[in-house]
Design a protein around this motif. Sequence first.
Motif, short mmCIF file in Angstrom:
data_model
loop_
_atom_site.label_atom_id
_atom_site.label_comp_id
_atom_site.label_asym_id
_atom_site.label_seq_id
_atom_site.Cartn_x
_atom_site.Cartn_y
_atom_site.Cartn_z
N ALA A 52 60.43 66.68 35.59
CA ALA A 52 60.31 68.11 35.31
C ALA A 52 61.36 68.93 36.06
CB ALA A 52 58.92 68.60 35.69
N SER A 53 62.18 68.27 36.89
CA SER A 53 63.24 68.98 37.60
C SER A 53 64.35 67.99 37.96
CB SER A 53 62.71 69.64 38.87
OG SER A 53 62.48 68.68 39.88
N SER A 54 65.42 68.51 38.50
CA SER A 54 66.56 67.67 38.87
C SER A 54 66.27 66.82 40.11
CB SER A 54 67.80 68.54 39.11
OG SER A 54 67.55 69.43 40.17
N GLU A 55 65.25 67.19 40.86
CA GLU A 55 64.94 66.44 42.08
C GLU A 55 64.52 65.02 41.73
OE1 GLU A 55 62.52 68.25 45.12
OE2 GLU A 55 63.01 70.23 44.33
N GLY A 56 65.33 64.07 42.16
CA GLY A 56 65.01 62.67 41.95
C GLY A 56 65.48 62.08 40.63
N PHE A 57 65.94 62.91 39.70
CA PHE A 57 66.38 62.40 38.41
C PHE A 57 67.64 61.59 38.59
CE2 PHE A 57 68.89 62.66 34.51
CZ PHE A 57 67.97 62.18 33.58
N PRO A 58 67.77 60.42 38.03
CA PRO A 58 66.87 59.76 37.10
C PRO A 58 66.07 58.59 37.69
CG PRO A 58 69.04 58.83 36.84
CD PRO A 58 69.12 59.84 37.96
N LEU A 84 51.87 67.96 28.55
CA LEU A 84 53.06 68.57 29.15
C LEU A 84 53.00 70.09 28.96
CD1 LEU A 84 55.81 66.10 27.93
CD2 LEU A 84 54.77 66.23 30.20
N LYS A 85 53.23 70.82 30.02
CA LYS A 85 53.29 72.28 29.93
C LYS A 85 54.64 72.68 29.35
CE LYS A 85 50.15 72.91 33.64
NZ LYS A 85 49.60 73.59 34.69
N ALA A 86 54.72 73.87 28.82
CA ALA A 86 55.99 74.38 28.30
C ALA A 86 57.02 74.34 29.42
CB ALA A 86 55.82 75.79 27.76
N GLY A 87 58.21 73.87 29.10
CA GLY A 87 59.25 73.83 30.12
C GLY A 87 60.36 72.86 29.78
N SER A 88 61.24 72.69 30.75
CA SER A 88 62.41 71.83 30.59
C SER A 88 62.12 70.48 31.26
CB SER A 88 63.59 72.52 31.27
OG SER A 88 64.76 71.80 31.03
N TYR A 89 62.48 69.40 30.56
CA TYR A 89 62.24 68.04 31.04
C TYR A 89 63.46 67.19 30.75
CZ TYR A 89 57.32 69.45 31.04
OH TYR A 89 56.14 70.09 31.28
N ALA A 90 63.51 66.02 31.41
CA ALA A 90 64.52 65.00 31.11
C ALA A 90 63.83 63.64 31.20
CB ALA A 90 65.69 65.08 32.08
N VAL A 91 64.26 62.72 30.34
CA VAL A 91 63.66 61.39 30.29
C VAL A 91 64.73 60.34 30.57
CG1 VAL A 91 62.48 59.69 28.82
CG2 VAL A 91 61.90 62.12 28.62
N ALA A 92 64.37 59.36 31.39
CA ALA A 92 65.21 58.19 31.65
C ALA A 92 64.46 56.96 31.15
CB ALA A 92 65.52 58.06 33.13
N VAL A 93 65.14 56.07 30.42
CA VAL A 93 64.50 54.87 29.85
C VAL A 93 65.35 53.64 30.15
CG1 VAL A 93 63.00 54.70 27.84
CG2 VAL A 93 64.97 56.12 27.70
N PRO A 121 73.42 61.87 26.66
CA PRO A 121 74.70 62.32 27.22
C PRO A 121 75.69 61.16 27.34
CG PRO A 121 73.11 62.04 28.97
CD PRO A 121 72.37 61.83 27.67
N GLU A 122 76.94 61.50 27.40
CA GLU A 122 77.98 60.49 27.60
C GLU A 122 77.83 59.91 29.01
OE1 GLU A 122 82.82 60.29 28.01
OE2 GLU A 122 81.94 61.87 26.79
N ILE A 123 77.87 58.59 29.11
CA ILE A 123 77.73 57.93 30.40
C ILE A 123 79.12 57.64 30.94
CG2 ILE A 123 76.77 55.94 31.63
CD1 ILE A 123 74.66 57.83 30.39
N ARG A 124 79.37 58.14 32.14
CA ARG A 124 80.67 57.89 32.78
C ARG A 124 80.47 56.89 33.91
NH1 ARG A 124 79.66 63.16 32.52
NH2 ARG A 124 80.45 64.25 30.73
N ALA A 125 80.91 57.21 35.09
CA ALA A 125 80.82 56.30 36.23
C ALA A 125 79.44 56.31 36.89
CB ALA A 125 81.88 56.64 37.26
N GLU A 132 72.30 67.67 31.96
CA GLU A 132 72.93 67.00 30.81
C GLU A 132 71.91 66.28 29.93
OE1 GLU A 132 77.28 65.71 32.40
OE2 GLU A 132 75.57 64.72 33.38
N ALA A 133 70.75 65.96 30.50
CA ALA A 133 69.72 65.23 29.77
C ALA A 133 68.53 66.11 29.40
CB ALA A 133 69.24 64.04 30.59
N ALA A 134 68.54 67.36 29.85
CA ALA A 134 67.38 68.24 29.69
C ALA A 134 67.14 68.65 28.23
CB ALA A 134 67.54 69.48 30.56
N PHE A 135 65.88 68.85 27.92
CA PHE A 135 65.44 69.37 26.62
C PHE A 135 64.21 70.23 26.88
CE2 PHE A 135 63.23 65.50 27.41
CZ PHE A 135 61.93 65.75 27.00
#
Length: 151
Positions: A52-58, A84-93, A121-125, A132-135
């Motif tokens: 639910a936030s950038s902390e610890g992602f991914p 899930l409450k309304a808001g911005s999220y990112a998923v790592a699989v 998102p494009e994966i670089r190094a 970049e992954a948020a929706f």
Amino acid sequence: MVKGLRVSMLLLAVLGSLAWSFSAKANFTGKLTVEIDGLKNKEGQVCASIFASSEGFPSDRDRVLQKQCIKITDTPLPITFDNLKAGSYAVAVFHDQNNDRILNRNILGIPSEGFGFSSNPEIRASAPKFSEAAFLVAGPNTNIQIQLKYF
């Protein structure tokens, strides 16, 4: 006097209705369906983590909002997250081919199992940033697709 009372009652009814609908929308919980595509095979399982936030992602397991690993039965593979409450999220699989619940890497640190992120998102190094992954989850049903990558 009666006409003024009717107008006041009507106004109260409209305002009450508006207040109820705004509070109902603000307090909704939605369902997210993540469709995992690009699986190399049906060995093992797929593990997905939602943040639910950038902390610890991914990869910080202590910062994951919800996580689940499911056996691969079909491709593409759907994984659902509820409440899930309304808001911005990112998923790592990742495709956990050996069922150890860890994204395995080779001696150089490059993933040896398939992986992917929301918004593809494009994966670089390195792994993408949360932004970049948020929706956005803004309704009762949100559907996204993640395309796995293998090196």
